[in-house]
Write an enzyme that holds these catalytic residues in place. Structure first.
Site, PDB file in Angstrom:
ATOM      1  N   TYR A  68       0.850  -1.237  -0.030  1.00 45.82           N
ATOM      2  CA  TYR A  68       0.083  -0.022  -0.010  1.00 45.82           C
ATOM      3  C   TYR A  68       0.982   1.356   0.052  1.00 45.82           C
ATOM      4  O   TYR A  68       2.097   1.364   0.707  1.00 45.82           O
ATOM      5  CB  TYR A  68      -0.826  -0.266   1.311  1.00 45.82           C
ATOM      6  CG  TYR A  68      -2.164  -0.964   1.008  1.00 45.82           C
ATOM      7  CD1 TYR A  68      -3.054  -0.586   0.595  1.00 45.82           C
ATOM      8  CD2 TYR A  68      -1.725  -2.393   1.868  1.00 45.82           C
ATOM      9  CE1 TYR A  68      -4.407  -1.345   0.910  1.00 45.82           C
ATOM     10  CE2 TYR A  68      -2.850  -3.141   1.609  1.00 45.82           C
ATOM     11  CZ  TYR A  68      -4.025  -2.629   1.213  1.00 45.82           C
ATOM     12  OH  TYR A  68      -5.083  -3.599   1.233  1.00 45.82           O
ATOM     13  N   TYR A  92      -0.334  -9.883   0.155  1.00 47.23           N
ATOM     14  CA  TYR A  92       0.749  -9.618   1.012  1.00 47.23           C
ATOM     15  C   TYR A  92       0.671 -10.185   2.435  1.00 47.23           C
ATOM     16  O   TYR A  92      -0.445 -10.624   2.600  1.00 47.23           O
ATOM     17  CB  TYR A  92       0.542  -8.022   1.041  1.00 47.23           C
ATOM     18  CG  TYR A  92      -0.710  -7.665   1.606  1.00 47.23           C
ATOM     19  CD1 TYR A  92      -0.919  -7.470   3.018  1.00 47.23           C
ATOM     20  CD2 TYR A  92      -1.731  -7.051   0.880  1.00 47.23           C
ATOM     21  CE1 TYR A  92      -2.093  -6.925   3.441  1.00 47.23           C
ATOM     22  CE2 TYR A  92      -2.792  -6.578   1.363  1.00 47.23           C
ATOM     23  CZ  TYR A  92      -3.115  -6.347   2.829  1.00 47.23           C
ATOM     24  OH  TYR A  92      -4.130  -5.948   3.193  1.00 47.23           O
ATOM     25  N   ARG A 132      -2.577 -12.125   2.848  1.00 48.80           N
ATOM     26  CA  ARG A 132      -4.084 -11.541   2.572  1.00 48.80           C
ATOM     27  C   ARG A 132      -4.280 -12.059   1.028  1.00 48.80           C
ATOM     28  O   ARG A 132      -3.369 -11.879   0.440  1.00 48.80           O
ATOM     29  CB  ARG A 132      -4.299 -10.138   2.523  1.00 48.80           C
ATOM     30  CG  ARG A 132      -4.245  -9.540   3.987  1.00 48.80           C
ATOM     31  CD  ARG A 132      -5.495 -10.086   4.885  1.00 48.80           C
ATOM     32  NE  ARG A 132      -6.717 -10.360   4.398  1.00 48.80           N
ATOM     33  CZ  ARG A 132      -7.894  -9.310   3.836  1.00 48.80           C
ATOM     34  NH1 ARG A 132      -7.384  -8.393   4.124  1.00 48.80           N
ATOM     35  NH2 ARG A 132      -8.846  -9.979   3.353  1.00 48.80           N
ATOM     36  N   HIS A 144      -7.241  -8.293  -2.965  1.00 46.41           N
ATOM     37  CA  HIS A 144      -8.684  -7.755  -2.701  1.00 46.41           C
ATOM     38  C   HIS A 144      -8.459  -6.145  -2.838  1.00 46.41           C
ATOM     39  O   HIS A 144      -7.435  -5.503  -2.821  1.00 46.41           O
ATOM     40  CB  HIS A 144      -9.087  -7.928  -1.392  1.00 46.41           C
ATOM     41  CG  HIS A 144      -8.061  -7.407  -0.263  1.00 46.41           C
ATOM     42  ND1 HIS A 144      -6.769  -8.104   0.289  1.00 46.41           N
ATOM     43  CD2 HIS A 144      -8.106  -6.325   0.421  1.00 46.41           C
ATOM     44  CE1 HIS A 144      -6.407  -7.072   0.956  1.00 46.41           C
ATOM     45  NE2 HIS A 144      -6.910  -6.062   1.343  1.00 46.41           N
ATOM     46  N   HIS A 199     -10.516  -2.909  -1.455  1.00 45.79           N
ATOM     47  CA  HIS A 199     -11.275  -2.399  -0.282  1.00 45.79           C
ATOM     48  C   HIS A 199     -12.449  -1.533  -1.048  1.00 45.79           C
ATOM     49  O   HIS A 199     -12.553  -0.648  -1.841  1.00 45.79           O
ATOM     50  CB  HIS A 199     -10.643  -1.516   0.663  1.00 45.79           C
ATOM     51  CG  HIS A 199      -9.616  -2.289   1.479  1.00 45.79           C
ATOM     52  ND1 HIS A 199      -9.838  -2.861   2.559  1.00 45.79           N
ATOM     53  CD2 HIS A 199      -8.561  -2.714   1.282  1.00 45.79           C
ATOM     54  CE1 HIS A 199      -8.794  -3.526   3.331  1.00 45.79           C
ATOM     55  NE2 HIS A 199      -8.044  -3.353   2.122  1.00 45.79           N
TER      56      HIS A 199
END
Lengths: 176, 240
Positions: free
Chosen positions: B104, B143, B153, B156, B158
């Protein structure tokens, strides 16, 4: 009938969404009786919840350039603040509780890592009339629990509410 | 005139619980007291409404002015409806995600994977009059996280939606069809109902796929529907 999409946590990286300045509900030029609302969010260990997304919603007052919506991030101490217009009484609740006028309040939504669903509640304001007749506050029998929804008056136009996610002094959260 | 009808109660098992042992961060954050069932009034039945004039759309997040992001370009399209299948028009959708390496653009993310100077990872779109939305991005990478040993994870994106009322606020995540990490992911798996989990998985769609440009995925979203009359409290069902 379709089934509502399942909630997932907002996670720790939601700050990629815009929020700077969004805690000022007068930012589009609304004028009126301006107040500040500060708060602090702690978890079940008493530690600051420093990565929360906090939003408020107030349908009143209905004035020009006022969306009634604000968003803030908690800081490392769990603190947040909003600048907004003083909320007005809201028409009452339909159904079995009758149409009793509700005391001024804002709706509060908390989203965070570790919360699989948003938490929703309200902030009421110390010193306002109508708390004794408020149909939502009156659903809470225990005075200590009821007090978790009432922000303390800290100045002529300033209020503060401590919010506890879990454990002793836990804030009353809503199912709506 | 505001629509003051209450929203129907959610179907048990179709939403995760706050208290989810498998997801460590819930331990000290999930409330322990029972939620207070409150009746719906103006505050809950209505909610913030956003206009693109104040909240401009950011539809293509696969590039910035200085260049294009690394990774598999994707186009995501879907419809937002309520539980009765009615489109939710002109509602704002916010999205955010990791870059193609699984990192991120966020100070808190210290995963040892490269940042992409051409990827910020946040967008904003509005549904049209039929509830349809569409945006362009790159496929986010998986990640690691420290929830348990060797925890990863799944890929995906959000999602944040408001819908028509305070009570329709929804934060969720869109996953990708065929991801082998899904069955190991506590955030995905802590939804009890398998069908509700699977509805978070976007399907690959060849019709949406743009030749020589981007893979297409379809992801539909359902927001809570309202009771038939304004005088019916969700409270009165008594089965929560």
């Amino acid at each position: 009938m379709s089934i509502t999409t399942a909630s997932q946590t907002i996670g720790p990286y939601w700050h990629l969404l815009p929020f700077e300045g969004w805690n000022d509900l007068t930012r589009f030029g609304a004028t009126g009786d301006v107040i500040t609302i500060t708060g602090r969010i702690t978890d079940g260990t008493g530690a600051a919840a420093g990565d929360c997304c906090v939003e408020i919603w107030q349908p009143r007052p209905e004035v020009e350039n006022f969306d009634g919506f604000g968003r803030a991030a908690t800081d490392k101490d769990g603190g947040f603040s909003f600048t907004t217009l003083r909320p007005e009484p809201v028409p009452g609740v339909h159904g079995r509780l009758g149409n009793v006028q509700q005391a001024p309040h804002v709706g509060l939504t908390i989203m965070a890592r570790g919360l699989m669903k948003a938490l929703q509640t309200r902030i009421y304001f110390e010193g306002d009339a109508g708390h004794d007749q408020d149909p939502v506050l009156n659903l809470i029998e225990d005075p200590a629990r009821r007090a978790t929804l009432v922000a303390k008056k800290t100045g002529a136009a300033a209020y503060h509410l401590d919010i506890v996610l879990q454990g002793a002094g836990e804030t009353v959260f809503f199912a709506i | 005139m505001s629509d003051l009808r209450a929203f129907r109660p959610l179907v048990p098992g179709t939403q995760p619980e706050y208290d989810a042992d498998v997801y460590g961060s819930t331990k000290f954050r999930a409330p322990k007291q029972q939620l207070l069932q409150v009746p719906t009034s103006l505050t809950e039945a209505t909610g913030p409404q956003f206009s693109p004039s104040r909240y401009p759309s950011i539809i293509d997040i696969s590039k910035v002015e200085s260049g294009e992001a690394q990774g598999q370009r994707i186009v995501v399209e879907g419809q937002v409806t309520d539980e009765d299948g009615r489109p939710v028009p002109h509602t704002m959708i916010e999205i955010w995600q990791a870059n193609s390496t699984g990192r991120y653009h966020h100070d808190g993310d210290q995963h040892d994977a490269p940042l992409d100077p051409h990827f910020q990872g946040a967008g904003r779109v509005f549904t049209d009059e039929n509830g349809m939305y569409r945006y362009i991005s790159i496929k986010p990478g998986a990640y690691p996280w420290r929830n348990h040993h060797n925890a990863w994870r799944p890929n995906h994106i959000h999602y944040s939606l408001f819908g028509p009322g305070f009570a329709t606020r929804l934060i969720t995540q869109m996953y990708f069809d065929g991801d082998p990490l899904l069955k190991y992911d506590p955030i995905y798996m802590c939804i009890a109902d398998a069908g509700s989990r699977e509805r978070l998985v976007a399907g690959f769609d060849l019709d949406l796929t743009m030749p020589e440009w981007a893979l297409g995925y379809r992801f539909n979203i359902v927001l809570r529907g309202r009771n038939a009359t304004p005088f019916e409290d969700s409270n009165d069902h008594g089965d929560h």
